[in-house]
Design a protein around this motif. Structure first.
Motif, short mmCIF file in Angstrom:
data_model
loop_
_atom_site.label_atom_id
_atom_site.label_comp_id
_atom_site.label_asym_id
_atom_site.label_seq_id
_atom_site.Cartn_x
_atom_site.Cartn_y
_atom_site.Cartn_z
N ASN A 153 24.76 34.16 42.49
CA ASN A 153 23.66 33.22 42.32
C ASN A 153 24.12 31.89 42.89
O ASN A 153 24.82 31.13 42.23
N LYS A 155 22.66 29.08 43.63
CA LYS A 155 22.24 27.82 42.99
C LYS A 155 23.05 27.57 41.73
O LYS A 155 23.52 26.46 41.48
N ALA A 156 23.18 28.62 40.92
CA ALA A 156 23.94 28.45 39.68
C ALA A 156 25.39 28.11 39.99
O ALA A 156 26.01 27.31 39.31
N ALA A 157 25.94 28.74 41.03
CA ALA A 157 27.32 28.47 41.40
C ALA A 157 27.46 27.01 41.81
O ALA A 157 28.39 26.32 41.39
N LYS A 158 26.52 26.54 42.57
CA LYS A 158 26.57 25.16 43.04
C LYS A 158 26.51 24.20 41.87
O LYS A 158 27.26 23.23 41.80
N LEU A 159 25.61 24.49 40.94
CA LEU A 159 25.48 23.61 39.78
C LEU A 159 26.66 23.74 38.82
O LEU A 159 26.76 23.02 37.85
N PHE A 200 23.41 14.34 38.21
CA PHE A 200 24.46 15.35 38.16
C PHE A 200 24.80 15.84 39.57
O PHE A 200 24.32 16.85 40.05
N VAL A 204 28.76 17.82 42.56
CA VAL A 204 28.77 18.40 41.22
C VAL A 204 30.19 18.46 40.66
O VAL A 204 30.43 18.11 39.51
N SER A 246 17.62 31.21 36.78
CA SER A 246 17.87 31.02 38.21
C SER A 246 18.88 29.92 38.49
O SER A 246 19.45 29.89 39.56
N LEU A 247 19.13 29.03 37.54
CA LEU A 247 20.06 27.94 37.83
C LEU A 247 21.29 27.93 36.94
O LEU A 247 22.28 27.31 37.24
N GLY A 248 21.20 28.61 35.80
CA GLY A 248 22.28 28.46 34.84
C GLY A 248 23.27 29.60 34.81
O GLY A 248 24.44 29.40 34.49
N LEU A 249 22.82 30.81 35.16
CA LEU A 249 23.68 31.97 34.92
C LEU A 249 23.77 32.86 36.14
O LEU A 249 22.90 32.84 37.01
N ILE A 250 24.82 33.64 36.15
CA ILE A 250 24.91 34.71 37.13
C ILE A 250 24.66 35.98 36.35
O ILE A 250 25.53 36.48 35.63
N LEU A 279 33.14 29.78 34.21
CA LEU A 279 32.88 29.49 35.62
C LEU A 279 32.97 28.01 36.01
O LEU A 279 33.45 27.68 37.09
N TRP A 286 29.20 25.00 29.50
CA TRP A 286 29.32 23.54 29.66
C TRP A 286 30.20 22.91 28.61
O TRP A 286 30.90 21.95 28.89
#
Ligand SMILES: Nc1ncnc2c1ncn2[C@@H]1O[C@H](COP(=O)(O)OP(=O)(O)OP(=O)(O)O)[C@@H](O)[C@H]1O
Ligand SMILES: [Mg+2]
Lengths: 403, 505
Positions: free
Chosen positions: A283, A285-289, B309, B333, B350-354, B365, B420
């Protein structure tokens, strides 16, 4: 059903892919051993099998990383041919020493990978397009470099990259004794000893991993299954090395390959950078964030691919003892197929080095076996295509079933 | 009223998890039936069994629909019978228009040629029905989550729907939008459509539901009649299996020294460079403080947080961020993380997890330095970190080696939080931290927030749930159209004042 067989069944179902791959390789080897009337496993052929596939395997290591990162590299065949040509021109036309040529070629590979990676990573041009362009460009450039001719031969010091064998370390009398014992003409004790050591290492590492799993209460492989798998793998290693020892021993390129496989398996599974590559492909985007420098990582994946393609180019040229404009032609397809047969996912984020290596061997044994049988190149292509499709279908089918 | 749907003794197992254990559900024709339960109770799984996502044979038990045994092999089968499910994760194609999405797989075509005129006309009618003022040719991409939800419903209505299933439809919605959607449900009910709704917002459940079925740990524990007036506490008691008197843990306020100051923050839209998204924003957070940011959907709260951020949003960013009165480098970041910031994204999937990776993988991570030496990972240390957070946050999972994608929404959120917390941030920015999370887990997350502030960390909380902001914040900034329009202390703040600040602008 008692709980034990149920456990084995459940585990097999969950790890269908790994077992499937291993058994597929074994089945294919047995099959060709039978239909070629024993030629496949002859020591000389096994030595050839390694030599013939070394460059595919070397490139598959880099390709796995590129694919895990969510990209593809179509240019590797061309780049490999180009670097082989470069080496030939430098050595044969300009009389450059081998010790200088090899680093130059590897750096050229890095630069080529870097150039392609730059467009993919920082300009977000799809890797398919960039490397398709690269494939044409470097195919053309090798033609230009070689002026359409084959260039060779190479000095001995260059040839040994591929065709040299590791010198025997043990006293000759040991070899003679063992040769008598096994009723062979000669015997290379070193390769056999290394084979035994490798098998022991496989068992040891398996046991360690298993113990770790148990300590953490992870559902681990049922004991019977674990031993079956581990013993088959170690027996196969010992068997192959035994065969090699009754011929000329351990080819240099097998050592290079083995070391590279271990390094890449380690990097992908145990290091921070490896972890980040999987995260990037899983993922982006998640990796980037999460603070991962995704662009730089993508760039590096291509640089690495370039270096390995260059190395493969050297190995290939050294083996043929000449650089031809045709070298590496459509080889990218074999490499990519090997990685996908080995279980990597098209969408990135998953796949293992060892899978890619086994995938490459599956392709290699089929190529070799079918050639021995005298099957035409036309049928060979058809069969390889179908095997690739079947492997990926098997993957998808399994995933769907697990829901 | 006759029974439209009956699910009998449904049992569904995943490797290592019994998600459903002899669950019973009876839905009467023409009612709105709510299903409540904690995260991971099995609500979504039950609905997936019902709609054929998990085909007949992959579960035990029987489904009777309109009096006959139903054995759906896939979603198509259940749709043909008029059962339409709108999943927790929206499933629209972002690059296509509203009309294209609505008729996807169901095109108004003659001999393979799509009649766009008719499609657009019908779409207009459907959009009117759901109260969405957009053109049928608008791309889904450009719509907010709330509007996308309405498109999903319009899509359901375009088929011949008898039973409409909504899995947490309002989780991502603002109160106003939620109310609209609930009223739409009531309207549909009046037209004879039966609805099943899954929601963690019990106020909404009380507002629309005729009957409530509560599921706990994969078992149906009770079916409550909501028409006769049902209190939230009753539902909660069945959900968690005990009485829960307070929704917010007690909080002692102690604002310490200045921790973070943001000054003159300006951000422009990444594609339309003339559009200013964030205008001259200044705010600060003190040690131990929980600062809320209130605002409507689209007011720019997420954009503000993401631009701070590591410049993860927007371009042409100007302004300074100070930590401990010194200017901090937050231009990437990894630098922002190093400076002591953490940002828990609004959109965890979509933004927080793999999702394909394990809990352990995701937990470590953002701070792999902590579990590695010289770039080599230490598997034992990783497992320990993941286990510690699993225990501390009470994440419900058989092991930290589970794929995150297999966890229920609330437990996924805890994994993001763990990721986090593991970076030991000084200022934690939480964007909708309790979206889609059950009351019990919400309480736990609030408790974690309190503990962080007790440790002297600063917390910035963006939330669309007004009660939560009011219940947790020491100070609230009100945001509208990219600018701050007011600041209220906890004592001054209430729903009306916040709304009037927004509206007055
Ligand atoms: N594909 C799967 N594989 C393994 N376990 C699963 C899978 N899908 C769900 N589960 C497990 O089944 C249980 C029920 O999950 P489900 O998604 O139905 O919960 P839920 O009640 O909808 O929760 P939420 O309110 O958080 O959405 C959870 O423990 C979850 O981890
Ligand atoms: Mg759910």
């Amino acid at each position: 059903m008692d709980t034990q067989t149920k456990g084995i069944k459940a585990h097999l179902a969950a790890h269908m892919r790994d077992f499937g791959l291993l058994f597929a390789l074994i089945a294919i080897m047995v099959f060709f051993q039978i239909v070629t009337g024993g030629t496949l496993m002859r020591p000389v052929n096994i030595t050839n099998l390694f030599l013939q596939n070394s460059y595919v395997i070397i490139m598959a290591l880099g390709m796995l990383i590129v694919i895990v990162a969510g990209h593809i590299d179509l240019s590797v065949g061309s780049v490999m041919g180009f670097v082989g040509a470069l080496a030939a021109v430098l050595i044969v036309h300009y009389n450059m020493p081998v010790a200088v040529t090899v680093p130059i070629c590897l750096i050229a590979g890095a630069a080529i990978g870097g150039a392609q990676g730059y467009f993919v990573a920082y300009w977000r041009i799809p890797s398919f397009i960039v490397t398709l362009a690269g494939m044409l460009v470097f195919r053309g450039l090798s033609l230009w470099l070689l002026e359409g001719q084959s260039v060779g031969p190479f000095p001995k010091s260059f040839q040994i990259i591929s065709t040299g064998f590791v010198p025997e370390l043990f006293p000759a009398s040991w070899g003679e004794g063992l040769a008598m014992l096994f009723d062979a003409r000669k015997f290379n004790v070193l390769s056999f000893a290394l084979g035994l050591a490798a098998a022991a290492a496989v068992i040891r590492m398996g046991l360690q991993a298993r113990k770790r799993d148990m300590d953490y209460g992870i559902e681990s492989e049922p004991a019977g299954l674990f031993w079956t798998r581990t013993l088959i793998v170690s027996a196969a290693i010992v068997f192959l090395m035994f065969k090699l020892s009754t011929f000329r021993g351990l080819p240099n390129v097998v050592v290079t390959m083995g070391v590279l496989i271990m390094i890449y398996a380690f990097v992908t599974e145990r290091t921070v950078i490896g972890r980040r590559i999987y995260a990037l492909g899983g993922n982006e985007k998640a990796a980037k964030l999460s603070g991962i420098k995704t662009e730089r990582l993508t760039f590096l994946a291509f640089v690495n691919m370039g270096v390995l393609a260059a190395l493969a180019g050297l190995v290939f040229a050294a083996r043929l003892n000449t650089a031809t404009p045709k070298a590496g032609f459509s080889l990218e397809l074999d490499v990519i197929a090997a990685v996908f047969i080995g279980g990597a996912s098209m969408s990135g984020g998953s796949g293992k080095i060892i899978g890619a290596v086994v995938g490459a061997f599956i392709m290699g044994v089929m190529n070799n076996g079918m050639s021995i049988m005298g099957i035409g190149i036309d049928y060979q292509q058809v069969i390889k295509g179908l095997v690739l499709l079947a492997a990926v279908f098997f993957d998808v089918y399994n995933k769907n079933k697990q829901g | 009223m006759t029974t439209l749907l009956e699910m009998r003794d449904i049992t569904k197992e995943f490797p290592g998890v019994k998600a459903l254990d002899q669950v019973n559900l009876a839905v009467k024709g023409g009612e709105i039936h709510a299903i409540c339960g904690e995260n991971g109770a099995g609500k979504s799984t039950l609905m997936k069994v019902l709609s054929g996502v998990y085909p007949a044979g992959s579960y035990d038990g029987e489904i009777h629909f309109e009096g006959a045994l139903a054995q759906f092999q896939g979603i198509r089968d259940s749709e043909d019978r008029g059962i339409i499910i709108i999943h927790q994760e929206l499933a629209l194609v972002p690059q296509l228009s509203i009309a294209e999405n609505i008729f996807l797989g169901n095109e108004t075509a003659k001999a393979g040629v799509i009649n766009w005129h008719e499609a657009n006309q019908r779409t207009s009618a459907l959009l009117k029905k759901v109260g969405l003022k957009e053109s049928p040719t608008t791309l889904i991409d450009s719509l907010g989550v709330g509007k996308q939800q309405l498109v999903e419903i319009a899509k359901a209505l375009s088929k011949d729907v008898k039973l409409l299933i909504l899995d947490e439809p309002t989780a991502a919605l603002q109160e106003g939008d939620s109310r609209k959607l609930l009223d739409l449900m009531l309207e549909l009910k009046a037209q004879g459509v039966t609805c099943i709704i899954i929601s963690h917002k019990l106020g909404e459940v009380r507002y629309v539901a005729d009957t409530v079925t509560v599921i706990r740990d994969g078992r149906s524990v009770s079916t409550l009649d909501a028409k006769a007036g049902l209190s939230e506490d009753q539902i909660v008691r069945d959900m968690v299996g005990r009485d829960m008197s307070d929704r917010y843990p007690a909080r002692t306020r102690r604002a310490g020294e200045m921790l973070m100051e943001v000054e003159d923050w300006n951000v422009w839209h990444p594609e339309h460079s003339e559009r200013q998204v964030i205008k001259d924003i200044a705010f600060n957070v003190r040690a131990g403080e929980v600062v809320g940011i209130a605002g409507l959907m689209g007011s720019g709260r997420t954009e503000l947080a993401m631009s701070i951020f590591g410049r993860s949003y927007g371009r042409g960013i100007t302004g300074t961020v100070k930590l401990h009165s010194k200017e901090a480098d937050v231009s990437r970041v990894d630098r922002a993380i190093k400076a002591g910031l953490a940002y828990v994204t609004e959109d965890r999937k979509s933004l927080g997890l793999i999702l394909d990776e394990t809990i352990r993988f995701n937990t470590t991570l953002a701070h792999l330095e902590g579990v590695s030496k010289g770039g080599v990972l230490n598997a034992n240390a990783e497992t320990k970190v993941a286990e510690d957070y699993r225990e501390a946050l009470r994440t419900r999972t058989p092991s930290v080696f589970q794929k995150v994608g297999n966890l229920s929404g609330g437990n996924q959120q805890k994994v993001v939080l763990a990721k986090w917390l593991n970076t030991s941030p000084e200022v934690l920015i939480l964007d909708e931290p309790t979206r889609g999370i059950d009351v019990g887990a919400k309480y736990e997350i609030y408790a974690i927030i309190n503990e962080l502030s007790a440790q002297g960390k600063g917390v910035v909380m963006i939330s669309s749930e007004m009660p939560e902001l009011l219940g947790m914040s020491d100070r609230i900034y009100v945001m509208n159209e990219g600018a701050f329009v007011g600041e209220l202390s906890a004592d001054e703040a209430n729903q009306e004042r916040i709304m009037s600040l927004i509206v007055n602008e």
